[in-house]
Structures are given as C-alpha cells and as structure tokens.
Scaffold this motif. Structure first.
Motif, PDB file in Angstrom:
ATOM      1  N   ARG A 164      52.633  24.472  45.153  1.00  0.00           N
ATOM      2  CA  ARG A 164      52.803  23.477  44.092  1.00  0.00           C
ATOM      3  C   ARG A 164      52.228  23.966  42.768  1.00  0.00           C
ATOM      4  N   TYR A 165      51.054  24.607  42.833  1.00  0.00           N
ATOM      5  CA  TYR A 165      50.413  25.133  41.637  1.00  0.00           C
ATOM      6  C   TYR A 165      50.326  26.650  41.769  1.00  0.00           C
ATOM      7  N   CYS A 166      50.608  27.356  40.688  1.00  0.00           N
ATOM      8  CA  CYS A 166      51.011  28.761  40.783  1.00  0.00           C
ATOM      9  C   CYS A 166      49.937  29.749  41.230  1.00  0.00           C
ATOM     10  N   SER A 167      48.664  29.448  41.080  1.00  0.00           N
ATOM     11  CA  SER A 167      47.639  30.423  41.456  1.00  0.00           C
ATOM     12  C   SER A 167      46.321  29.718  41.723  1.00  0.00           C
ATOM     13  N   GLY A 168      45.338  30.488  42.219  1.00  0.00           N
ATOM     14  CA  GLY A 168      43.995  29.955  42.392  1.00  0.00           C
ATOM     15  C   GLY A 168      43.513  29.835  43.818  1.00  0.00           C
ATOM     16  N   GLU A 169      44.373  30.170  44.793  1.00  0.00           N
ATOM     17  CA  GLU A 169      43.944  30.026  46.192  1.00  0.00           C
ATOM     18  C   GLU A 169      42.816  30.977  46.538  1.00  0.00           C
ATOM     19  N   ASP A 170      42.779  32.146  45.882  1.00  0.00           N
ATOM     20  CA  ASP A 170      41.722  33.114  46.156  1.00  0.00           C
ATOM     21  C   ASP A 170      40.361  32.601  45.685  1.00  0.00           C
ATOM     22  N   ASN A 171      40.310  32.074  44.458  1.00  0.00           N
ATOM     23  CA  ASN A 171      39.062  31.520  43.944  1.00  0.00           C
ATOM     24  C   ASN A 171      38.577  30.340  44.778  1.00  0.00           C
ATOM     25  N   LEU A 172      39.499  29.484  45.201  1.00  0.00           N
ATOM     26  CA  LEU A 172      39.116  28.320  46.001  1.00  0.00           C
ATOM     27  C   LEU A 172      38.554  28.735  47.355  1.00  0.00           C
ATOM     28  N   PHE A 173      39.125  29.770  47.961  1.00  0.00           N
ATOM     29  CA  PHE A 173      38.621  30.265  49.247  1.00  0.00           C
ATOM     30  C   PHE A 173      37.197  30.785  49.089  1.00  0.00           C
ATOM     31  N   LEU A 174      36.986  31.622  48.064  1.00  0.00           N
ATOM     32  CA  LEU A 174      35.661  32.196  47.857  1.00  0.00           C
ATOM     33  C   LEU A 174      34.650  31.120  47.473  1.00  0.00           C
ATOM     34  N   ARG A 175      35.072  30.170  46.650  1.00  0.00           N
ATOM     35  CA  ARG A 175      34.169  29.083  46.263  1.00  0.00           C
ATOM     36  C   ARG A 175      33.767  28.256  47.489  1.00  0.00           C
ATOM     37  N   GLU A 176      34.713  27.994  48.369  1.00  0.00           N
ATOM     38  CA  GLU A 176      34.399  27.236  49.578  1.00  0.00           C
ATOM     39  C   GLU A 176      33.408  27.993  50.451  1.00  0.00           C
ATOM     40  N   ALA A 177      33.583  29.309  50.544  1.00  0.00           N
ATOM     41  CA  ALA A 177      32.646  30.129  51.318  1.00  0.00           C
ATOM     42  C   ALA A 177      31.235  30.035  50.734  1.00  0.00           C
ATOM     43  N   LEU A 178      31.137  30.091  49.420  1.00  0.00           N
ATOM     44  CA  LEU A 178      29.824  30.010  48.772  1.00  0.00           C
ATOM     45  C   LEU A 178      29.220  28.618  48.915  1.00  0.00           C
ATOM     46  N   LYS A 179      30.043  27.589  48.793  1.00  0.00           N
ATOM     47  CA  LYS A 179      29.542  26.223  48.944  1.00  0.00           C
ATOM     48  C   LYS A 179      29.009  25.975  50.352  1.00  0.00           C
ATOM     49  N   LYS A 180      29.578  26.677  51.331  1.00  0.00           N
ATOM     50  CA  LYS A 180      29.118  26.535  52.708  1.00  0.00           C
ATOM     51  C   LYS A 180      27.990  27.506  53.037  1.00  0.00           C
ATOM     52  N   ASN A 181      27.444  28.120  51.980  1.00  0.00           N
ATOM     53  CA  ASN A 181      26.247  28.973  52.083  1.00  0.00           C
ATOM     54  C   ASN A 181      26.463  30.272  52.835  1.00  0.00           C
ATOM     55  N   LEU A 182      27.694  30.787  52.838  1.00  0.00           N
ATOM     56  CA  LEU A 182      27.903  32.119  53.366  1.00  0.00           C
ATOM     57  C   LEU A 182      27.231  33.117  52.425  1.00  0.00           C
ATOM     58  N   LYS A 183      26.704  34.174  52.982  1.00  0.00           N
ATOM     59  CA  LYS A 183      26.113  35.237  52.179  1.00  0.00           C
ATOM     60  C   LYS A 183      27.228  36.225  51.820  1.00  0.00           C
ATOM     61  N   VAL A 184      27.551  36.269  50.531  1.00  0.00           N
ATOM     62  CA  VAL A 184      28.649  37.088  50.029  1.00  0.00           C
ATOM     63  C   VAL A 184      28.100  38.144  49.081  1.00  0.00           C
ATOM     64  N   TYR A 185      28.513  39.384  49.270  1.00  0.00           N
ATOM     65  CA  TYR A 185      28.090  40.489  48.437  1.00  0.00           C
ATOM     66  C   TYR A 185      29.301  41.185  47.822  1.00  0.00           C
ATOM     67  N   SER A 186      29.070  41.854  46.701  1.00  0.00           N
ATOM     68  CA  SER A 186      30.055  42.805  46.174  1.00  0.00           C
ATOM     69  C   SER A 186      29.529  44.211  46.448  1.00  0.00           C
ATOM     70  N   HIS A 187      30.467  45.153  46.676  1.00  0.00           N
ATOM     71  CA  HIS A 187      30.086  46.508  47.096  1.00  0.00           C
ATOM     72  C   HIS A 187      30.989  47.524  46.387  1.00  0.00           C
ATOM     73  N   PRO A 188      30.448  48.639  45.905  1.00  0.00           N
ATOM     74  CA  PRO A 188      31.241  49.590  45.114  1.00  0.00           C
ATOM     75  C   PRO A 188      32.228  50.451  45.904  1.00  0.00           C
ATOM     76  N   PHE A 189      32.238  50.378  47.218  1.00  0.00           N
ATOM     77  CA  PHE A 189      33.178  51.179  47.995  1.00  0.00           C
ATOM     78  C   PHE A 189      34.622  50.755  47.680  1.00  0.00           C
ATOM     79  N   THR A 190      35.480  51.727  47.451  1.00  0.00           N
ATOM     80  CA  THR A 190      36.895  51.452  47.165  1.00  0.00           C
ATOM     81  C   THR A 190      37.693  51.482  48.460  1.00  0.00           C
ATOM     82  N   ILE A 191      38.336  50.371  48.762  1.00  0.00           N
ATOM     83  CA  ILE A 191      39.108  50.287  50.010  1.00  0.00           C
ATOM     84  C   ILE A 191      40.584  50.597  49.816  1.00  0.00           C
ATOM     85  N   ALA A 192      41.099  50.406  48.585  1.00  0.00           N
ATOM     86  CA  ALA A 192      42.548  50.532  48.415  1.00  0.00           C
ATOM     87  C   ALA A 192      42.924  50.659  46.952  1.00  0.00           C
ATOM     88  N   HIS A 193      44.187  51.036  46.733  1.00  0.00           N
ATOM     89  CA  HIS A 193      44.811  51.039  45.425  1.00  0.00           C
ATOM     90  C   HIS A 193      45.961  50.030  45.462  1.00  0.00           C
TER      91      HIS A 193
END
Length: 277
Positions: A164-193
């Motif tokens: 229905r709305y064109c974008s934003g599912e990725d942000n909502l998923f990550l926000r929900e994970a953070l709201k539920k207190n999951l420990k989320v990190y960013s890491h410099p390893f490159t997985i793909a192009h």
C-alpha cells in the motif's frame, strides 16, 4: 562440534528456476521467496547446500520476506534481494562477527553499491540505536533465527515495494527489533555487492512519495512525527518540484489516511481541511 548454519533469505519476482543461486554467488543454504503468477515449491541440493524456492502469486515485499522467514531453517539468517552478489567467504565472515559479538542478536553489515564510493559504509563495530537505525537497508540485515522466534519478528505488509505504501518495511523491522531490546550492532565486514537496476517502486520525489512517507512517519514515529515531518520537507526541498508547503501537506495527508487504512489512490487530497495539524 556443531556447525552454525547460515541461510540466505532472498525476495525475488518472476523466477522460473534456481539460476539465481549461481548468479548471486551463494555458498550456503538458500530460501528463494518468489512472487509470480503461480503456486510452486521447488527443493534441490546444490553444492551440498539446500536451496528452496517458494512461489506464490501474492504481491508485496513484506509478504515475500515473511514467506522466506516461515520456510527458513538456518541458525543465522541473511536477508537478500535478487540483485545481490555475495563475496567469497561471506558465511565465515558473518559467523566470525557473531563470535566476536556473543551478545548480538542482529548485525548490520556492509553491502556496497559502488565499489569506489565509501560514503555510507560502516567503518567500525558499534551499536545500532533508535536514533541512528534509519541508514540501513534490509539486505545488510543478518539475524539469529532464535531472536526472530523469541521476539516474534516479521515484516510489515503495508510498506515496501508492491504494498500500500511504497517503502519503509526495512526501517520498521529494525525499529521493532530495537524496541523489543534486541542487541543490534553494525560491523565493517562486507558481505556483498549490489548490482542495482531500476527501482520497482521509486518514481521520483512526487506526491505519492511524500504521502507514503507521511504514512510511514505515523507508523514509525507516532510521537515525533510532527518534528520529523519538517526534516523531510527540508531534506528533499531541492530534489522535488513540489513546494515545501505541498510536501508538508502531503505528509500530513498520509498520516491521517494511514489511521483509516487508505492508500494514495483512495484518499482525495482536495477534501483535506485547510488545517493540517
């Protein structure tokens, strides 16, 4: 010794076979959630890895990613699109990162769009928080299956390409994970192009874009939306032919219509009261 199983969960459309496995340089198990005009289930061993393709006639990237989640069996799940090419040894790099961060439920890795452009790349290990999570896309998300099950995580079916709305599912998923207190990190390893072709949903910074962005603000930031709406007005002021007042009104229209479950086509802007607050 138990070997951690890494699995790619790829959202795709109109696939007729499993050729994406080779094209994407997959080196692990894979679930290919495929949207086409048929129902089909295909399962095959390739290079001693289990590859499954689940085809449905439904539309919406959220539905597709949830289909992949439902059919997943790995310990570590990597979300993907079909324009990704993985680096050799990505699974070993991902497993090593989780070993280095034993408390991590989810890690966001580098996915490079342009090999000579360092803008936006992750330079060091750090925590992802509610104030800096919006910079990451789904194809960089890697999560433990146990966290998905324990916290009942899934993707919105209202946001994203084909929805229905064109974008934003990725942000909502990550926000929900953070709201539920999951420990989320960013890491410099490159997985793909990313071999990114024309977008299936982005048609420019037009009226629908700002309307849909308003709906996303209502869903993601129901308290801060009145502040953040101005951020987007100013951010895209030079990227759109619309006036700042138009982009403001369109976003507030999306906020109001989201509460009623209305898409852009269903909402008549001319009926909006002059007071947008």
């Amino acid at each position: 010794m138990y070997k951690v199983k890494v699995e790619i969960l790829c959202a795709a459309m109109h696939q007729k076979d499993l050729s994406k496995y080779k094209e994407m340089n997959i080196q692990t198990d894979m679930v290919l959630a495929n949207q086409d005009n048929r129902y089909e289930y295909v399962e095959e061993k390739i290079n001693n890895n289990m590859v499954k393709m689940i085809t449905t006639p439904y539309r919406g990237v959220g539905k597709n990613r949830n289909t992949a989640l439902l059919h997943s069996s790995g310990d570590i799940l990597m979300f993907s699109d079909d324009d990704i090419v993985y680096v050799d040894g990505y699974a070993e790099g991902v497993v090593k990162a989780f070993e280095e961060l034993p408390d991590a439920d989810m890690i966001v890795f580098n996915c490079i769009k342009h090999s000579n452009n360092s803008r936006g790349r992750i330079g060091k290990v750090s925590r992802v928080r509610l104030w800096n999570f919006m910079r990451y896309g789904t194809v960089s998300f890697v999560i433990k299956k146990e966290a998905v099950l324990k916290y009942n995580l899934n993707f919105s079916q209202l946001f994203g390409g084909g929805s229905r709305y064109c974008s934003g599912e990725d942000n909502l998923f990550l926000r929900e994970a953070l709201k539920k207190n999951l420990k989320v990190y960013s890491h410099p390893f490159t997985i793909a192009h990313i071999n990114q072709g024309p977008s299936t949903w982005f048609e420019g910074f037009n009226k629908k874009y700002f309307y849909d962005n308003g709906a996303w603000l209502q869903a993601a930031f129901p308290i801060l939306r009145h502040l953040l709406v101005w951020y987007f007005v100013l951010k895209f002021a030079k990227k759109t032919n619309l006036s700042r007042m138009d982009t403001l009104r369109l976003q507030y229209s999306g906020m109001k219509a989201f509460k009623k479950g209305l898409s852009y086509d269903e909402w008549h802007l001319e009926k909006i009261p002059q007071s947008i607050m």
